[in-house]
Design a protein around this motif. Structure first.
Motif, PDB file in Angstrom:
ATOM      1  N   ARG A 106      26.855  28.902  15.031  1.00 55.76           N
ATOM      2  CA  ARG A 106      25.825  28.792  14.306  1.00 55.76           C
ATOM      3  C   ARG A 106      24.930  28.079  15.371  1.00 55.76           C
ATOM      4  NH1 ARG A 106      27.295  23.324  10.700  1.00 55.76           N
ATOM      5  NH2 ARG A 106      28.837  23.132  12.781  1.00 55.76           N
ATOM      6  N   VAL A 107      24.128  27.626  15.422  1.00 61.96           N
ATOM      7  CA  VAL A 107      23.367  26.997  16.643  1.00 61.96           C
ATOM      8  C   VAL A 107      22.902  25.524  16.383  1.00 61.96           C
ATOM      9  CG1 VAL A 107      21.586  27.171  18.477  1.00 61.96           C
ATOM     10  CG2 VAL A 107      21.948  29.692  17.340  1.00 61.96           C
ATOM     11  N   ARG A 108      23.007  24.927  17.100  1.00 62.60           N
ATOM     12  CA  ARG A 108      22.564  23.749  16.461  1.00 62.60           C
ATOM     13  C   ARG A 108      22.413  22.796  18.026  1.00 62.60           C
ATOM     14  NH1 ARG A 108      26.880  20.574  16.860  1.00 62.60           N
ATOM     15  NH2 ARG A 108      28.797  22.315  18.083  1.00 62.60           N
ATOM     16  N   GLY A 109      21.549  21.901  17.435  1.00 63.28           N
ATOM     17  CA  GLY A 109      20.522  20.805  18.545  1.00 63.28           C
ATOM     18  C   GLY A 109      20.783  19.721  18.293  1.00 63.28           C
ATOM     19  N   ASP A 110      20.283  18.938  18.765  1.00 63.69           N
ATOM     20  CA  ASP A 110      20.387  17.358  18.231  1.00 63.69           C
ATOM     21  C   ASP A 110      19.975  16.471  17.362  1.00 63.69           C
ATOM     22  OD1 ASP A 110      20.889  16.025  21.104  1.00 63.69           O
ATOM     23  OD2 ASP A 110      18.540  16.247  21.955  1.00 63.69           O
ATOM     24  N   GLN A 111      19.098  17.562  16.152  1.00 62.88           N
ATOM     25  CA  GLN A 111      19.143  16.862  14.627  1.00 62.88           C
ATOM     26  C   GLN A 111      19.487  17.958  13.977  1.00 62.88           C
ATOM     27  OE1 GLN A 111      17.164  15.238  14.742  1.00 62.88           O
ATOM     28  NE2 GLN A 111      16.762  14.532  16.988  1.00 62.88           N
ATOM     29  N   GLY A 112      20.453  18.991  14.462  1.00 63.62           N
ATOM     30  CA  GLY A 112      21.842  19.334  13.401  1.00 63.62           C
ATOM     31  C   GLY A 112      21.166  20.959  13.977  1.00 63.62           C
ATOM     32  N   LYS A 113      21.881  21.777  12.838  1.00 64.26           N
ATOM     33  CA  LYS A 113      21.822  23.354  13.128  1.00 64.26           C
ATOM     34  C   LYS A 113      19.844  23.783  13.154  1.00 64.26           C
ATOM     35  CE  LYS A 113      22.534  27.612  10.367  1.00 64.26           C
ATOM     36  NZ  LYS A 113      22.759  28.483   8.606  1.00 64.26           N
ATOM     37  N   ILE A 114      20.105  24.713  13.908  1.00 66.56           N
ATOM     38  CA  ILE A 114      18.659  25.651  14.497  1.00 66.56           C
ATOM     39  C   ILE A 114      18.877  26.833  13.645  1.00 66.56           C
ATOM     40  CG2 ILE A 114      17.217  26.605  16.313  1.00 66.56           C
ATOM     41  CD1 ILE A 114      18.730  23.877  18.073  1.00 66.56           C
ATOM     42  N   GLY A 115      19.911  27.352  14.299  1.00 66.88           N
ATOM     43  CA  GLY A 115      19.724  28.761  13.010  1.00 66.88           C
ATOM     44  C   GLY A 115      20.853  29.586  13.744  1.00 66.88           C
ATOM     45  N   THR A 116      21.061  30.987  13.756  1.00 61.01           N
ATOM     46  CA  THR A 116      21.886  31.596  13.672  1.00 61.01           C
ATOM     47  C   THR A 116      22.270  32.693  14.464  1.00 61.01           C
ATOM     48  OG1 THR A 116      22.150  32.934  11.382  1.00 61.01           O
ATOM     49  CG2 THR A 116      23.220  30.385  11.956  1.00 61.01           C
ATOM     50  N   VAL A 117      23.440  33.404  14.707  1.00 60.98           N
ATOM     51  CA  VAL A 117      23.037  34.503  15.999  1.00 60.98           C
ATOM     52  C   VAL A 117      24.276  35.189  15.957  1.00 60.98           C
ATOM     53  CG1 VAL A 117      23.299  33.285  18.092  1.00 60.98           C
ATOM     54  CG2 VAL A 117      22.123  35.877  17.834  1.00 60.98           C
ATOM     55  N   ASP A 118      23.769  36.567  15.786  1.00 62.16           N
ATOM     56  CA  ASP A 118      25.577  37.677  15.457  1.00 62.16           C
ATOM     57  C   ASP A 118      25.379  38.067  17.109  1.00 62.16           C
ATOM     58  OD1 ASP A 118      25.782  36.584  13.000  1.00 62.16           O
ATOM     59  OD2 ASP A 118      25.221  38.321  12.119  1.00 62.16           O
ATOM     60  N   ALA A 119      27.085  37.940  17.304  1.00 61.04           N
ATOM     61  CA  ALA A 119      27.775  38.363  18.579  1.00 61.04           C
ATOM     62  C   ALA A 119      28.248  39.837  18.652  1.00 61.04           C
ATOM     63  CB  ALA A 119      27.657  37.868  19.837  1.00 61.04           C
ATOM     64  N   GLN A 120      28.160  41.102  19.047  1.00 59.60           N
ATOM     65  CA  GLN A 120      29.615  41.513  18.841  1.00 59.60           C
ATOM     66  C   GLN A 120      30.395  42.143  20.135  1.00 59.60           C
ATOM     67  OE1 GLN A 120      28.291  44.626  16.535  1.00 59.60           O
ATOM     68  NE2 GLN A 120      30.501  45.837  15.631  1.00 59.60           N
ATOM     69  N   ASN A 128      26.080  42.568  22.453  1.00 61.54           N
ATOM     70  CA  ASN A 128      25.028  42.801  21.923  1.00 61.54           C
ATOM     71  C   ASN A 128      24.605  41.552  20.177  1.00 61.54           C
ATOM     72  OD1 ASN A 128      24.088  45.523  22.746  1.00 61.54           O
ATOM     73  ND2 ASN A 128      26.063  46.066  21.891  1.00 61.54           N
ATOM     74  N   PHE A 129      23.717  40.894  20.183  1.00 60.66           N
ATOM     75  CA  PHE A 129      22.428  40.413  19.915  1.00 60.66           C
ATOM     76  C   PHE A 129      22.023  40.638  18.777  1.00 60.66           C
ATOM     77  CE2 PHE A 129      23.555  37.236  23.113  1.00 60.66           C
ATOM     78  CZ  PHE A 129      24.408  36.481  23.269  1.00 60.66           C
ATOM     79  N   SER A 130      22.241  40.109  17.359  1.00 61.91           N
ATOM     80  CA  SER A 130      21.844  40.717  15.550  1.00 61.91           C
ATOM     81  C   SER A 130      21.274  39.595  15.161  1.00 61.91           C
ATOM     82  CB  SER A 130      22.382  42.236  15.813  1.00 61.91           C
ATOM     83  OG  SER A 130      23.774  41.527  15.060  1.00 61.91           O
ATOM     84  N   ARG A 131      20.570  40.261  14.192  1.00 62.99           N
ATOM     85  CA  ARG A 131      20.456  39.325  13.192  1.00 62.99           C
ATOM     86  C   ARG A 131      19.793  37.868  13.762  1.00 62.99           C
ATOM     87  NH1 ARG A 131      25.378  41.385   9.293  1.00 62.99           N
ATOM     88  NH2 ARG A 131      24.965  42.915   9.081  1.00 62.99           N
ATOM     89  N   GLU A 132      19.160  37.592  14.750  1.00 58.67           N
ATOM     90  CA  GLU A 132      19.290  35.918  14.913  1.00 58.67           C
ATOM     91  C   GLU A 132      18.255  35.773  13.923  1.00 58.67           C
ATOM     92  OE1 GLU A 132      18.251  39.043  17.079  1.00 58.67           O
ATOM     93  OE2 GLU A 132      18.428  38.794  18.746  1.00 58.67           O
ATOM     94  N   ASP A 133      18.454  34.535  13.832  1.00 54.97           N
ATOM     95  CA  ASP A 133      17.799  33.137  13.163  1.00 54.97           C
ATOM     96  C   ASP A 133      17.165  31.982  13.407  1.00 54.97           C
ATOM     97  OD1 ASP A 133      16.128  32.205  10.897  1.00 54.97           O
ATOM     98  OD2 ASP A 133      18.106  31.795   9.366  1.00 54.97           O
ATOM     99  N   LEU A 134      16.231  32.049  14.172  1.00 50.96           N
ATOM    100  CA  LEU A 134      16.201  30.764  15.659  1.00 50.96           C
ATOM    101  C   LEU A 134      14.906  30.840  15.179  1.00 50.96           C
ATOM    102  CD1 LEU A 134      18.528  32.634  18.768  1.00 50.96           C
ATOM    103  CD2 LEU A 134      19.342  30.674  16.861  1.00 50.96           C
ATOM    104  N   SER A 135      13.994  30.828  14.270  1.00 57.87           N
ATOM    105  CA  SER A 135      12.691  30.870  14.710  1.00 57.87           C
ATOM    106  C   SER A 135      12.182  29.504  14.532  1.00 57.87           C
ATOM    107  CB  SER A 135      11.697  31.340  12.913  1.00 57.87           C
ATOM    108  OG  SER A 135      11.966  32.805  13.281  1.00 57.87           O
ATOM    109  N   SER A 136      12.704  28.195  14.002  1.00 56.05           N
ATOM    110  CA  SER A 136      13.390  26.378  13.954  1.00 56.05           C
ATOM    111  C   SER A 136      12.477  26.642  15.806  1.00 56.05           C
ATOM    112  CB  SER A 136      14.531  25.668  12.672  1.00 56.05           C
ATOM    113  OG  SER A 136      14.915  26.501  14.082  1.00 56.05           O
ATOM    114  N   LEU A 137      13.178  26.510  16.349  1.00 59.06           N
ATOM    115  CA  LEU A 137      12.608  27.042  17.668  1.00 59.06           C
ATOM    116  C   LEU A 137      11.235  26.568  18.262  1.00 59.06           C
ATOM    117  CD1 LEU A 137      15.971  28.404  19.412  1.00 59.06           C
ATOM    118  CD2 LEU A 137      15.524  25.983  19.332  1.00 59.06           C
ATOM    119  N   ASN A 138      10.173  27.359  17.165  1.00 57.04           N
ATOM    120  CA  ASN A 138       9.309  27.373  17.724  1.00 57.04           C
ATOM    121  C   ASN A 138       8.499  27.714  16.034  1.00 57.04           C
ATOM    122  OD1 ASN A 138       7.093  29.997  17.533  1.00 57.04           O
ATOM    123  ND2 ASN A 138       6.980  28.805  18.962  1.00 57.04           N
ATOM    124  N   ALA A 139       7.625  25.916  16.064  1.00 58.37           N
ATOM    125  CA  ALA A 139       6.560  25.411  15.240  1.00 58.37           C
ATOM    126  C   ALA A 139       5.624  26.933  14.346  1.00 58.37           C
ATOM    127  CB  ALA A 139       6.445  24.367  15.710  1.00 58.37           C
TER     128      ALA A 139
END
Length: 211
Positions: free
Chosen positions: A89-103, A132-143
């Motif tokens: 889980r990726v977090r910032g000042d405002q809470g959860k930003i998204g998720t990413v998988d790593a292998q 290897n990163f996959s299933r990135e759900d980090l679109s909230s980093l970009n407006a």
């Protein structure tokens, strides 16, 4: 694939740093050449991957597997990797930003201290890894909602651990690893941030067998 070339190079390096493996007796005193280990492993990325960004990546637990070939009772080459993805889980000042998988996957040369029949056998290792990163759900980093992804970090991996012999075949293992490597952050396929310091450490507890 490119990462397979890197692993091949790492294998050559692992053998090169252990030339005494070929100068010693060709057979292991224990008569066992191979070992496998299954572990439950915690992986915790660097707490500050992007300095100044106030972004943090939580750790996770996943199963890992390793397979080793023993040139002698003391010198081995190990292939280690995650049997399933670590979900972060990726977090910032405002809470959860998204998720990413790593292998991650790694190839290392190892030195095991002591005789094969010692109850406790510490070991150290050095090698090369790729995560290897996959299933990135980090679109909230970009407006604009464009896809945000991470490239695969590659670099050195260091290992320390100890095996506890249960009988000539079975043993318990505790190990810790540090995976050095940086990743680029991409938005819609274009690099927007370079050299995010992922640099995770792992701690694993498992059960192994020799044969």
């Amino acid at each position: 694939m490119r990462y397979l070339r890197h692993l091949t190079i790492a294998a050559a390096v692992s053998l090169a740093i252990s030339p005494v493996a070929f100068a010693q007796q060709s057979d292991t005193a224990s008569g066992k050449r191979f070992s496998v280990v299954g572990s439950a492993t915690i992986l915790q990325p660097d707490s500050d991957p992007l300095p100044g960004s106030r972004i943090d990546i939580d750790g996770d637990v996943a199963p890992t597997l390793s397979a080793s070939y023993h040139f002698t009772d003391n010198i081995a080459v190990e292939m280690w990797g995650a049997a399933d993805r670590f979900n972060h889980r990726v977090r910032g000042d405002q809470g959860k930003i998204g998720t990413v998988d790593a292998q991650p996957i790694a190839l290392s040369g190892q030195y095991h201290f002591g005789d094969a029949d010692n109850i406790f056998r510490p070991f150290v290792g050095l090698g090369y890894h790729q995560t290897n990163f996959s299933r990135e759900d980090l679109s909230s980093l970009n407006a604009d909602g464009e896809h945000v992804s991470l490239t695969s970090p590659r670099g050195a991996v260091g290992t320390v651990g100890v095996d506890m012999n249960i009988n000539p075949t079975w043993f318990a293992r505790v190990d810790a690893r540090y995976l050095d490597g940086k990743a680029d952050l991409k938005q819609a396929g274009e690099t927007v941030t370079r050299d995010a310091r992922i640099n995770p450490w792992t701690v694993g507890v498992g059960l192994g067998a020799r044969f």
